[in-house]
Design a protein around this motif. Structure first.
Motif, PDB file in Angstrom:
ATOM      1  N   GLY A  24       0.818  -1.212   0.000  1.00 59.13           N
ATOM      2  CA  GLY A  24       0.000   0.000   0.000  1.00 59.13           C
ATOM      3  C   GLY A  24       0.847   1.253   0.000  1.00 59.13           C
ATOM      4  N   ILE A  25       1.946   1.212   0.760  1.00 58.75           N
ATOM      5  CA  ILE A  25       2.874   2.347   0.801  1.00 58.75           C
ATOM      6  C   ILE A  25       3.496   2.567  -0.577  1.00 58.75           C
ATOM      7  CG2 ILE A  25       5.078   3.169   1.740  1.00 58.75           C
ATOM      8  CD1 ILE A  25       4.349   1.609   4.332  1.00 58.75           C
ATOM      9  N   LYS A  26       3.999   1.492  -1.178  1.00 59.93           N
ATOM     10  CA  LYS A  26       4.605   1.581  -2.512  1.00 59.93           C
ATOM     11  C   LYS A  26       3.627   2.172  -3.521  1.00 59.93           C
ATOM     12  CE  LYS A  26       7.831  -2.341  -2.498  1.00 59.93           C
ATOM     13  NZ  LYS A  26       8.105  -3.639  -3.157  1.00 59.93           N
ATOM     14  N   LYS A  27       2.418   1.632  -3.513  1.00 54.79           N
ATOM     15  CA  LYS A  27       1.406   2.059  -4.477  1.00 54.79           C
ATOM     16  C   LYS A  27       1.115   3.545  -4.345  1.00 54.79           C
ATOM     17  CE  LYS A  27      -3.369   1.172  -5.955  1.00 54.79           C
ATOM     18  NZ  LYS A  27      -4.606   0.408  -5.689  1.00 54.79           N
ATOM     19  N   PHE A  28       0.962   4.028  -3.106  1.00 55.43           N
ATOM     20  CA  PHE A  28       0.647   5.442  -2.885  1.00 55.43           C
ATOM     21  C   PHE A  28       1.787   6.349  -3.346  1.00 55.43           C
ATOM     22  CE2 PHE A  28       0.812   9.079   0.227  1.00 55.43           C
ATOM     23  CZ  PHE A  28      -0.125   9.857  -0.445  1.00 55.43           C
ATOM     24  N   THR A  38       1.525   8.874  -6.555  1.00 57.38           N
ATOM     25  CA  THR A  38       1.699  10.311  -6.339  1.00 57.38           C
ATOM     26  C   THR A  38       2.663  10.894  -7.366  1.00 57.38           C
ATOM     27  OG1 THR A  38       1.257  10.119  -3.959  1.00 57.38           O
ATOM     28  CG2 THR A  38       2.444  12.084  -4.690  1.00 57.38           C
ATOM     29  N   VAL A  39       3.772  10.199  -7.595  1.00 60.46           N
ATOM     30  CA  VAL A  39       4.758  10.658  -8.586  1.00 60.46           C
ATOM     31  C   VAL A  39       4.178  10.581  -9.988  1.00 60.46           C
ATOM     32  CG1 VAL A  39       7.051  10.277  -9.553  1.00 60.46           C
ATOM     33  CG2 VAL A  39       6.678   9.994  -7.096  1.00 60.46           C
ATOM     34  N   GLU A  68      13.080   2.306  -8.155  1.00 56.20           N
ATOM     35  CA  GLU A  68      13.043   1.529  -9.392  1.00 56.20           C
ATOM     36  C   GLU A  68      11.669   1.606 -10.050  1.00 56.20           C
ATOM     37  OE1 GLU A  68      13.885  -3.037 -11.042  1.00 56.20           O
ATOM     38  OE2 GLU A  68      14.203  -2.540  -8.918  1.00 56.20           O
ATOM     39  N   GLU A  69      10.612   1.491  -9.241  1.00 57.38           N
ATOM     40  CA  GLU A  69       9.253   1.552  -9.784  1.00 57.38           C
ATOM     41  C   GLU A  69       8.960   2.932 -10.363  1.00 57.38           C
ATOM     42  OE1 GLU A  69       5.964  -0.039  -7.648  1.00 57.38           O
ATOM     43  OE2 GLU A  69       7.157  -1.603  -6.673  1.00 57.38           O
ATOM     44  N   ILE A  70       9.421   3.968  -9.681  1.00 58.07           N
ATOM     45  CA  ILE A  70       9.205   5.338 -10.173  1.00 58.07           C
ATOM     46  C   ILE A  70       9.907   5.533 -11.517  1.00 58.07           C
ATOM     47  CG2 ILE A  70       9.840   7.753  -9.767  1.00 58.07           C
ATOM     48  CD1 ILE A  70       9.260   7.267  -6.786  1.00 58.07           C
TER      49      ILE A  70
END
Length: 279
Positions: A165-169, A173-174, A228-230
């Protein structure tokens, strides 16, 4: 008890404001140089080179890196064995901001929130205090531009949302910010505390130099995973596409209530301007 004249603090803050506006930190420049080596887009590489050229020109001509010289934000650690003589510590810091932005010919962007009347000297600053043992004062300063600040967000997650959930948010946002914060960005993330504490530590995370990960190995791992995801979003430098959407993700945590999981994302542009002084 050690006595410090408030004028010493004012002069220190004045110099910090001027220098931060003109000289981009080595941590940022080094990260941009590394990003040029890995950037997959030729347009992205070109833009990153232009950002470095801009930083060099600013130093050579003694002018600000960016026209938005930001709102002054401070994290100040005050030794318990220090007495500030003359003005109060808050007054001394604000006077330093006023003199720095005036004498340095920096843009004064602070206005009253409703009627939008300019305060004319970029005060008041936003100041966070902590008290420590010893007889010194540690001052950390950041000039926070609002193209990126406006892209920041807070969400009160449920504990069950967990790491995913933290990662997703953070990534969402970015993603929603797109080119607006002038990427490549630096992302400060606060996890835990209360609503207000969460936002404070997200801001504090931006003061950490790029490349310095959280001391907690699990949080450091999370920083790398989110970065990495960003960078897989494809937004790229200045939003023209590429693999360098962010230069770094810095996470700070604080214990929270059993019923909550507050997460704050504080977005900064590539001009992550911060200075530190010890008096």
């Amino acid at each position: 008890m050690r006595k410090i004249d408030s004028r010493v603090i004012t002069d220190t803050v004045k110099d910090m404001c001027i220098e931060a506006a003109i000289f981009l930190g080595d941590d940022v420049k080094n990260r941009i140089k590394k990003s040029i080596e890995t950037e997959k887009s030729e347009t992205g590489k070109n833009i990153l080179n232009i950002l470095l050229e801009n930083a060099d020109k600013a130093e050579q001509k003694n002018i600000p890196i960016c026209q938005d010289t930001g709102m002054a934000v401070f994290f100040v650690k005050v030794g318990q064995d220090v007495i500030v003589e003359g003005e109060t510590l808050t007054e001394a810091i604000n006077r330093g901001v006023s003199e720095g932005y005036t004498e340095g010919y920096l843009r004064k962007s602070v206005v009253s929130p409703i009627d939008r009347v300019n305060t004319k000297d970029n005060t008041p600053a936003v100041i966070h205090y902590d008290f420590i043992k010893g007889d010194r004062i540690e001052i950390e300063f950041a000039a926070k531009g609002f193209g990126s600040e406006n892209m920041s967000a807070l969400k009160m997650l449920k504990p069950s949302d967990g790491i995913e959930g933290i990662k997703k948010f953070v990534v969402e946002t970015v993603s929603q910010a797109g080119p607006n914060p002038c990427p490549p960005t630096v992302i400060g993330v606060g996890i835990g505390g209360t609503m207000d504490k969460c936002c404070e530590i997200a801001k504090k995370a931006l003061f950490r130099e790029l490349g310095q990960h959280n001391e907690d190995e699990s949080i450091a791992k999370l920083e790398k995973e989110i970065l990495e995801e960003i960078n897989n979003l494809g937004i790229g430098p200045q939003g023209f596409g590429g693999s360098t959407t962010s230069l770094g993700v810095n996470i700070e945590t604080y214990p929270t209530h059993i019923a909550g999981l507050p997460v704050a994302v504080n977005v900064n542009c590539h001009a992550s301007r911060h200075k530190k002084a010890i008096i």
